[in-house]
Design an enzyme around this catalytic site. Structure first.
Site, mmCIF file in Angstrom:
data_model
loop_
_atom_site.group_PDB
_atom_site.id
_atom_site.type_symbol
_atom_site.label_atom_id
_atom_site.label_comp_id
_atom_site.label_asym_id
_atom_site.label_seq_id
_atom_site.Cartn_x
_atom_site.Cartn_y
_atom_site.Cartn_z
ATOM 1 N N CYS A 2 0.691 -1.019 -0.096
ATOM 2 C CA CYS A 2 0.191 0.204 -0.406
ATOM 3 C C CYS A 2 1.166 1.215 -0.144
ATOM 4 O O CYS A 2 2.332 1.005 -0.048
ATOM 5 C CB CYS A 2 -0.234 -0.545 0.942
ATOM 6 S SG CYS A 2 -2.151 -1.315 1.166
ATOM 7 N N ARG A 27 1.233 1.593 -6.126
ATOM 8 C CA ARG A 27 0.567 1.210 -5.234
ATOM 9 C C ARG A 27 -0.209 -0.111 -5.010
ATOM 10 O O ARG A 27 -0.018 -1.081 -4.098
ATOM 11 C CB ARG A 27 2.106 1.405 -4.065
ATOM 12 C CG ARG A 27 2.861 2.364 -3.849
ATOM 13 C CD ARG A 27 3.762 2.429 -2.663
ATOM 14 N NE ARG A 27 4.159 2.121 -1.586
ATOM 15 C CZ ARG A 27 5.080 1.061 -2.186
ATOM 16 N NH1 ARG A 27 5.963 2.008 -2.828
ATOM 17 N NH2 ARG A 27 5.491 0.044 -1.203
ATOM 18 N N TRP A 75 -4.045 -1.737 -1.564
ATOM 19 C CA TRP A 75 -3.959 -3.751 -2.082
ATOM 20 C C TRP A 75 -4.392 -4.126 -1.328
ATOM 21 O O TRP A 75 -3.597 -4.096 -0.128
ATOM 22 C CB TRP A 75 -2.816 -3.113 -2.859
ATOM 23 C CG TRP A 75 -2.706 -3.969 -3.438
ATOM 24 C CD1 TRP A 75 -3.677 -4.305 -4.590
ATOM 25 C CD2 TRP A 75 -2.668 -5.871 -3.738
ATOM 26 N NE1 TRP A 75 -3.187 -5.329 -5.761
ATOM 27 C CE2 TRP A 75 -2.419 -6.373 -4.983
ATOM 28 C CE3 TRP A 75 -1.222 -6.548 -2.880
ATOM 29 C CZ2 TRP A 75 -2.499 -7.722 -5.054
ATOM 30 C CZ3 TRP A 75 -2.012 -7.605 -2.332
ATOM 31 C CH2 TRP A 75 -1.639 -8.622 -4.412
ATOM 32 N N ASN A 100 1.657 -0.606 6.071
ATOM 33 C CA ASN A 100 1.783 -1.169 4.880
ATOM 34 C C ASN A 100 2.743 -2.002 4.788
ATOM 35 O O ASN A 100 3.674 -1.877 5.549
ATOM 36 C CB ASN A 100 3.274 0.360 3.927
ATOM 37 C CG ASN A 100 3.501 -0.367 3.057
ATOM 38 O OD1 ASN A 100 2.461 -1.581 1.761
ATOM 39 N ND2 ASN A 100 4.211 -0.279 2.127
ATOM 40 N N GLY A 101 1.986 -3.080 3.838
ATOM 41 C CA GLY A 101 3.032 -4.264 4.469
ATOM 42 C C GLY A 101 2.559 -5.605 5.163
ATOM 43 O O GLY A 101 0.775 -4.766 5.238
ATOM 44 N N GLU A 481 7.233 -11.708 -22.701
ATOM 45 C CA GLU A 481 6.897 -10.437 -21.660
ATOM 46 C C GLU A 481 5.704 -9.202 -22.398
ATOM 47 O O GLU A 481 5.022 -8.759 -22.108
ATOM 48 C CB GLU A 481 8.451 -9.007 -22.001
ATOM 49 C CG GLU A 481 7.826 -7.717 -21.278
ATOM 50 C CD GLU A 481 7.689 -7.165 -20.288
ATOM 51 O OE1 GLU A 481 7.465 -8.720 -19.206
ATOM 52 O OE2 GLU A 481 7.012 -6.395 -19.800
ATOM 53 N N LYS A 485 2.834 -7.883 -20.802
ATOM 54 C CA LYS A 485 2.011 -6.822 -21.124
ATOM 55 C C LYS A 485 0.227 -7.072 -21.835
ATOM 56 O O LYS A 485 0.045 -5.329 -21.181
ATOM 57 C CB LYS A 485 3.028 -5.806 -21.930
ATOM 58 C CG LYS A 485 3.328 -4.362 -21.904
ATOM 59 C CD LYS A 485 4.037 -4.055 -20.859
ATOM 60 C CE LYS A 485 3.842 -4.744 -20.261
ATOM 61 N NZ LYS A 485 5.402 -4.755 -19.089
ATOM 62 N N GLU A 488 -1.882 -7.992 -18.859
ATOM 63 C CA GLU A 488 -2.032 -7.584 -17.596
ATOM 64 C C GLU A 488 -2.857 -5.788 -17.843
ATOM 65 O O GLU A 488 -3.798 -5.451 -16.933
ATOM 66 C CB GLU A 488 -0.532 -6.519 -16.584
ATOM 67 C CG GLU A 488 0.193 -5.780 -17.393
ATOM 68 C CD GLU A 488 1.456 -6.021 -16.078
ATOM 69 O OE1 GLU A 488 2.601 -5.479 -17.020
ATOM 70 O OE2 GLU A 488 1.594 -5.528 -15.698
ATOM 71 N N HIS A 504 3.467 -29.523 -30.414
ATOM 72 C CA HIS A 504 2.979 -30.452 -29.105
ATOM 73 C C HIS A 504 2.012 -29.985 -28.405
ATOM 74 O O HIS A 504 2.111 -31.046 -26.917
ATOM 75 C CB HIS A 504 4.531 -30.533 -28.441
ATOM 76 C CG HIS A 504 5.259 -30.807 -29.276
ATOM 77 N ND1 HIS A 504 6.425 -31.883 -30.115
ATOM 78 C CD2 HIS A 504 7.012 -30.300 -30.071
ATOM 79 C CE1 HIS A 504 6.918 -32.152 -30.291
ATOM 80 N NE2 HIS A 504 7.713 -30.793 -30.310
ATOM 81 N N LYS A 603 1.569 -1.725 -7.784
ATOM 82 C CA LYS A 603 3.079 -1.713 -9.110
ATOM 83 C C LYS A 603 4.530 -2.136 -8.398
ATOM 84 O O LYS A 603 5.317 -2.784 -8.594
ATOM 85 C CB LYS A 603 3.607 0.207 -9.203
ATOM 86 C CG LYS A 603 4.532 0.814 -9.646
ATOM 87 C CD LYS A 603 4.843 0.374 -11.341
ATOM 88 C CE LYS A 603 5.730 0.779 -11.908
ATOM 89 N NZ LYS A 603 6.165 0.208 -13.472
HETATM 90 O O1 M6R Z 1 9.689 -3.714 -8.963
HETATM 91 P P1 M6R Z 1 10.082 -5.455 -9.204
HETATM 92 O O2 M6R Z 1 10.556 -4.858 -10.675
HETATM 93 O O3 M6R Z 1 10.741 -6.176 -8.281
HETATM 94 O O4 M6R Z 1 8.579 -6.154 -9.562
HETATM 95 C C1 M6R Z 1 8.629 -7.340 -10.167
HETATM 96 C C2 M6R Z 1 7.045 -7.042 -10.561
HETATM 97 O O5 M6R Z 1 6.040 -7.766 -10.591
HETATM 98 C C3 M6R Z 1 6.867 -6.566 -12.201
HETATM 99 O O6 M6R Z 1 7.730 -6.814 -13.106
HETATM 100 C C4 M6R Z 1 5.206 -6.459 -12.877
HETATM 101 O O7 M6R Z 1 5.316 -8.069 -13.536
HETATM 102 C C5 M6R Z 1 4.940 -5.611 -14.152
HETATM 103 N N1 M6R Z 1 3.475 -5.025 -13.679
HETATM 104 C C6 M6R Z 1 5.018 -6.149 -15.106
HETATM 105 O O8 M6R Z 1 4.555 -4.785 -15.293
#
Ligand code: M6R
Length: 608
Positions: A2, A27, A75, A100-101, A481, A485, A488, A504, A603
């Site tokens: 958070c 966050r 979050w 947060n945590g 990747e 992208k 998400e 396969h 994030k």
């Molecule tokens: O802050 P980080 O790079 O450790 O985060 C890792 C993943 O949570 C982050 O890359 C996530 O997959 C993104 N939302 C991808 O766009």
């Protein structure tokens, strides 16, 4: 995970808190709330949903007026997103806090507190800390905090108000990040620097189990025994503009456009006399020479950057590389030997699984190298060696520029390692380094070249229920990747598949009109990928081909072709990544989604 903020000063506290929270919504954005001392009493305003929903609520309730307060954007982990589960939480009459945590032993503590007559109104672990702190408070805030911290287990950052101390704000952290900002006559707490950059660039990094006390007179720090601590004042080099949208419709689009600069800023200081030079990161040729096994451990996009690193390092340096998802690595008893190199990649530097994996690797005798974007983050601070990427603040939940700089560092490291191992000559190393640096201009060119096409072609994706990304070698690593992208932010299901593996089993998914995004930038594998493309095309797939400007593409291969400039084959992912990012972006926009804050995500993932 958070976002928490706090303020003590002469300004309108609510306004500062809301402004700071708006920079922390990345966050988490399930709910938001603030608590402000108004006429000597703590007034809480909180609401389910975005910060905007809280602002609307306060428009009708009236905004709390005062100069001391805390704020939170959530979050959800314990308990559904709801108004009652929103922070701040009261512990009783004496304590109000934001958190947060995760409190790992909250269940046991809750049972004990209930047995002592305490009544809970929320499902959160946070309320347990608030109630505990309230029980422990006998007029001395530091003692109450220390006593509470001795009872709780887990990771947390707390911003705390004591009802009988209307001019003071307290903060403490264990594992979860927290900074304390200072300016003339005012001070702040925040989960991250961008939250307060509008007000100050000066801040302290709070360490584990350190308590900060913020008053109108200034800031002081002590440990859990009450011993005062002198701390080093830091100055942030991120400016406010870098954390704002700067005319773009979304942060994600802005961040895609920032990639050329981010790559240049990351690479330039690490190149001297045309050669990679990572000495300022404590990486020397001598150290590199002795490396025989590398693990790359990360999550999500950062892990995908590691996949590119694996292909490049194994090919160039002849050193085996294992790429691990951090949450798997930490629980699978990895066979790390003393002297192995474990590379942790993370934008935020706070990802719980990546941090835990790094600690495990250190404990097992490995040398750890962190590639991190957020300055002063936990991973950055604890690694043996550290390469900061200089992407600047990445606000959009979907990572783009952080990925780009992560792979640029993977290349630079691979070139230096290959030279250290005698796998390439100095001339070859210089040549490759020069082309790598030149990718900055080529990324810029690629964005211009493909932006319009991606916007148009995204239309073909918007109605799809599911699609595939295929590629071989580095193109496969990049496809992973691209697929993440798209999923998400557009919420369209997709899978990345090694093109040769389709037959396969997975090829049975292909139906008439199903989009397949094929990445084919590697010369040696081009014909083979084209054969796989024809296999899916023959079964009705609508193929979108990403290839270089010189590729000869037969008329029957693709429905759409996106061409990017041709550079050294190995470095093509740095250009081919751009159309994949833009396709995902425009698909999300066309579907009317919240591009920068996709549903269910945050994030910075500071929980397991
Ligand atoms: O802050 P980080 O790079 O450790 O985060 C890792 C993943 O949570 C982050 O890359 C996530 O997959 C993104 N939302 C991808 O766009």
């Amino acid at each position: 995970m958070c976002g928490i903020v706090g303020y003590v000063g002469a300004k309108d506290c609510s306004e500062v808190l809301v402004s700071a929270l708006s920079k922390l919504e990345y966050r988490g954005y399930d709910s938001a709330g603030i608590a402000v001392f108004e006429d000597g009493k703590i007034r809480i305003e909180k609401e389910k949903g975005r910060l905007l929903d809280l602002q609307k609520k306060m428009e009708s309730d009236g905004v709390p007026k005062g100069n001391v307060g805390v704020g939170h954007t959530r979050w959800a982990t314990h308990g559904v997103p709801s108004s009652v589960n929103s922070h701040p939480h009261r512990g009783g009459d004496k304590v109000t806090l934001v958190h947060n945590g995760i409190i790992e032993n909250y269940k046991e503590l809750k049972e004990q507190l209930i047995a002592q007559g305490r009544v809970f109104i929320s499902e959160t672990d946070t309320e347990v800390v608030a109630q505990l702190m309230d029980m422990n408070y006998e007029g001395d805030p530091e003692k109450a905090i220390a006593k509470t911290l001795a009872q709780v287990e887990g990771s947390f950052a707390l911003g705390i108000l004591f009802a009988d101390r209307p001019e003071e704000l307290y903060a403490v952290r264990r594992e979860s990040p927290l900074i304390v900002g200072v300016a003339e006559g005012e001070s702040f707490i925040a989960s991250d620097v961008p939250a307060i950059i509008k007000y100050t660039t000066q801040y302290y990094l709070l360490e584990h189990d350190e308590i900060a006390k913020l008053t109108h007179e200034g800031v002081s720090f002590c440990d859990l025994e009450g011993n005062s601590i002198e701390k080093e004042l830091k100055v942030a080099d991120w400016d406010q503009e870098a954390a704002e949208k700067g005319g773009y419709e979304h942060y994600m689009l802005k961040e895609i456009h920032e990639q050329p600069t981010a790559v240049k800023t990351t690479l330039t200081p690490r190149i001297s006399d045309g050669m990679p030079n990572l000495e300022e990161c404590s990486i020397t040729l001598d150290k590199l020479k002795d490396i025989n096994q590398i693990y790359i451990v990360a999550c999500g996009t950062a892990m995908h950057a590691g996949m590119v690193g694996k292909y490049v390092i194994e090919k160039q340096c002849k050193v085996p590389v294992i790429v691990d998802i951090a949450s798997e690595f930490r629980y699978r008893d990895p066979l790390i030997k003393e002297g192995d190199l474990v590379i942790i990649i993370s934008q935020s530097g706070e990802t719980a699984d990546s941090l835990a994996a790094m600690r495990l690797a250190k404990k097992m005798g490995a040398k750890t190298l962190a590639i991190v974007n957020a300055k002063g983050s936990s991973i950055a601070r604890e690694a043996d060696m550290l390469i900061y990427t200089h992407a600047g603040p990445e606000i959009a939940v979907a990572s783009t520029k952080a990925y780009m700089v992560q792979i640029s560092v993977m290349y630079l490291l691979a070139f230096e390692l290959a030279f250290a191992k005698g796998e390439i000559t100095k001339e070859e190393c210089r040549r490759l380094t020069d082309i790598l640096l030149g990718t900055s201009a080529n990324i810029e060119k690629t964005i211009e070249l493909v932006d319009g096409d991606c916007n148009t072609i995204a239309e073909a994706l918007t109605e799809a229920d599911s699609l595939l990304y295929i590629g071989r070698g580095l193109d496969y690593a990049l496809s992973m990747e691209g697929s993440l992208k798209l999923k998400e932010i557009s919420y369209i299901h997709s899978e990345a598949y090694a093109a040769g593996e389709l037959k396969h089993g997975t090829i049975s998914l292909i139906t008439e009109g199903m989009p397949v995004i094929a990445v084919a930038t590697q010369n040696a594998l081009y014909d083979k990928t084209v054969s796989n493309i024809k296999e899916v095309k023959a079964r009705g797939a609508k193929v979108i081909l990403v290839c270089d400007e010189q590729a000869e593409v037969g008329a029957d291969v693709a429905d759409f072709i996106i061409r990017v400039p041709r550079i050294e084959e190995m470095l093509m992912p740095m250009l081919a990544a751009v159309p994949l990012q833009l396709l995902a972006y425009y698909a999300s926009v066309r579907r009317g989604n919240d591009v920068d804050k996709p549903r269910n995500l945050a994030k910075s993932v500071t929980v397991e």
